[in-house]
Write an enzyme that holds these catalytic residues in place. Structure first.
Site, PDB file in Angstrom:
ATOM      1  N   GLY A  15       1.915   3.782  -6.212  1.00  0.00           N
ATOM      2  CA  GLY A  15       0.349   3.545  -5.499  1.00  0.00           C
ATOM      3  C   GLY A  15      -0.536   4.415  -6.138  1.00  0.00           C
ATOM      4  O   GLY A  15      -1.242   4.215  -6.868  1.00  0.00           O
ATOM      5  N   ASP A  16      -0.386   6.047  -5.680  1.00  0.00           N
ATOM      6  CA  ASP A  16      -1.690   6.644  -6.142  1.00  0.00           C
ATOM      7  C   ASP A  16      -0.950   8.147  -6.628  1.00  0.00           C
ATOM      8  O   ASP A  16      -1.209   8.579  -7.108  1.00  0.00           O
ATOM      9  CB  ASP A  16      -2.338   7.401  -4.938  1.00  0.00           C
ATOM     10  CG  ASP A  16      -1.490   7.501  -4.259  1.00  0.00           C
ATOM     11  OD1 ASP A  16      -0.358   7.374  -4.563  1.00  0.00           O
ATOM     12  OD2 ASP A  16      -1.667   8.801  -3.247  1.00  0.00           O
ATOM     13  N   GLU A  17       0.313   7.294  -7.330  1.00  0.00           N
ATOM     14  CA  GLU A  17       0.747   8.725  -8.662  1.00  0.00           C
ATOM     15  C   GLU A  17       0.711   8.039  -9.903  1.00  0.00           C
ATOM     16  O   GLU A  17       1.025   6.978 -10.193  1.00  0.00           O
ATOM     17  CB  GLU A  17       2.330   8.712  -8.054  1.00  0.00           C
ATOM     18  CG  GLU A  17       2.855   9.040  -6.913  1.00  0.00           C
ATOM     19  CD  GLU A  17       4.238   8.987  -7.006  1.00  0.00           C
ATOM     20  OE1 GLU A  17       4.521   9.805  -7.809  1.00  0.00           O
ATOM     21  OE2 GLU A  17       4.569   7.891  -5.903  1.00  0.00           O
TER      22      GLU A  17
END
Lengths: 340, 195
Positions: free
Chosen positions: A240-242
């Protein structure tokens, strides 16, 4: 006993490419289709070997030698242009009256019908020539259709492959692409560095301003990462936000630290989405392939992960380089933190 | 239904009524795509939906449209390859008519999974023939009426064709040959090959 003229008449119907030679090897009569190959040079009256040459048995120069080939498949060529190849079969006539030689085009038929403007009337009704021509055209048309389908399928396959390795939201490489590249690098000799980057406060942007704002922030962050890395480096969104950034041939710690600082600085700048100020940051953990004797993909990912964990532990917006000491500490910290 | 048949319909509609008409037809038929592949096989229901949509779009009966399709297959420059293959059937229109008995076998030699219904020519007199079309491909007889009419022109023969409809297990087409060499017809050069 059948007369020679009657025989020629029958042959003209049955095999329109016959040659009737007399006892001296001279052409007595030829079939109408054969004469069509040299319309201006009447064949009767000439020596057979003056008009035709044997391709594989060049030494044959007399009728007697030719007759000794009775029943064998002959390969011939008509002299002069065009040099059409012919196949032939020779059958001697009784009492040394000469021989009948039946010719056909063999595989040269495709050129022959074009060169001599032959029509179906030029072939005997039992000859498969017309069926052969039909098949060549029909199969060529079918092959062409298959070929064009293959080309389109290949184009579609390349597009699908590209899509399968691309994160559609950001245009970066995806997890699958990163796994393939990392596996490849880990088994090679070239040194490389791997950064694991995690956006801080991303969830709160998503929660406060909605998914559209979250998507916008991810796209902006992707832009920044692409801009701050070299063309040869690989930036992938792996969660997701990696994100994971792989630097091939770059293991200089000070350079990597400088890149990490710039990334963090730029990612901390507020992003404006439809009037809302979205504030995020980033934590980064880095591992080098040279920190392992025989680096494995999972090992390096895990090392960068531990460094990232340490960076977060130190209070976010930090960059941390993996060390084996850190590895032990993180492992013990993790085992203490999760007793249940 | 074989892709070649679907592709023939697509080619006919695009060339005769325009690409936008074909788009509307594929849309109305709910195909989910706009291009048939000649060498793939599709569900029969798709072909039926396309033809239904086409009849509705053109407001014309199916038999009439299929006859035009048959004419297109022989006479349109797009279909020169197919015209040539048909002309291999014989040197005259009558020889061609007799070659129809072998048409489904000939087609299968070229494209092994394309099965066309059997055709059988009955010679009533030297100027009247009946073509029996066996079942297996709905509308095939209508297409054949268009094909036979266009091939007659191609040979320069003057013939009147009537689709008599179903008679027992076959559909019958009557061919009344008025003049076998009515006009010059079109050229058929056996050795003509594509550059």
């Amino acid at each position: 006993m059948i007369e020679i003229d009657d025989l020629a008449g029958m042959l003209g119907t049955l095999c329109p490419m016959f040659v009737l030679v007399d006892g001296g090897g001279r052409i007595a009569q030829v079939g109408p289709t054969l004469q069509k190959l040299r319309p201006d040079q009447p064949m009767p009256g000439k020596d057979f070997l003056e008009v035709f040459e044997l391709v594989r048995l060049r030494k044959v120069s007399t009728l007697a030698a030719l007759l000794s080939l009775a029943g064998a498949k002959l390969h011939l060529r008509i002299k002069g242009e065009p040099h059409t190849a012919l196949k032939g079969l020779i059958a001697p006539l009784p009492n040394g009256q000469g021989a009948v030689i039946n010719l056909s085009f063999g595989i040269s038929i495709l050129d022959a019908v074009r060169d001599y403007a032959l029509t179906s009337a030029d072939f005997s009704g039992t000859d498969l020539a017309i069926e052969l021509l039909y098949l060549v055209e029909a199969k060529s048309a079918a092959m062409e259709a298959s070929r064009s389908l293959n080309l389109r399928l290949q184009g579609a396959m390349l597009a699908a492959e590209e899509q399968a390795y691309t994160d559609m939201l950001t245009g970066l490489k995806n997890r699958r692409a990163m796994d393939v590249l990392l596996g490849h690098l880990a088994s090679g000799d070239a040194p490389f560095a791997l950064m694991h980057l995690d956006l801080d406060f991303f969830k709160s942007v998503n929660d406060r301003y909605g998914h559209a704002a979250g998507d916008y922030v991810l796209q902006q962050a992707a832009c920044i990462m692409v801009e701050e890395t070299r063309n040869d480096d690989t930036v992938a969104r792996v969660g997701g936000d990696e994100f994971v950034i792989i630097f091939k041939h770059l293991i200089d710690e000070s350079v990597l630290s400088a890149i990490a600082s710039r990334l963090i600085d730029r990612l901390r700048q507020p992003m404006i989405f439809e009037g809302s100020v979205c504030q995020i940051s980033a934590s980064i953990g880095t591992a080098l392939s040279t920190q392992f004797q025989a680096p494995k993909a999972a090992e390096i990912l895990n090392a960068a992960d531990q460094a990232l964990y340490e960076a977060k532990r130190m209070g976010r917006s930090r960059h941390c380089l993996y060390s084996s000491f850190l590895g032990q500490r993180v492992q013990s910290a993790q085992s203490q933190a999760s007793p249940h | 239904m074989h892709g070649l048949i679907n592709r023939a319909v697509q080619s006919f509609v695009s060339a005769t009524y325009g690409q936008s008409c074909w788009m509307r037809v594929t849309d109305a038929a709910d195909l989910g795509f706009t291009e048939f592949e000649a060498m793939l096989v599709y569900d029969d229901a798709m072909t039926t939906r396309v033809l239904d949509a086409l009849c509705a779009e053109l407001k014309r009966p199916r038999a009439e449209i299929l006859e035009d399709l048959g004419t297109y297959l022989v006479s349109h420059p797009n279909m020169e390859d197919l015209r040539r293959l048909l002309r291999f059937g014989g040197d005259t229109y009558v020889e061609f008519l007799h070659s129809l008995d072998d048409l489904s076998d000939r087609v299968r030699l070229a494209v092994s999974d394309l099965r066309l219904p059997l055709l059988e020519l009955r010679e009533v007199s030297s100027s009247e023939y009946h073509l029996h079309c066996y079942s297996g491909l709905p509308g095939y007889a209508s297409v054949m009426v268009g094909v036979l009419r266009a091939v007659a022109d191609d040979y320069g023969a003057l013939a009147f064709l009537t689709h008599e409809g179903q008679q027992g297990e076959v559909e019958v087409i009557t061919i009344a040959l008025v003049e076998s060499a009515f006009s010059a017809g079109r050229n058929f050069d056996l050795g003509a090959r594509k550059p």
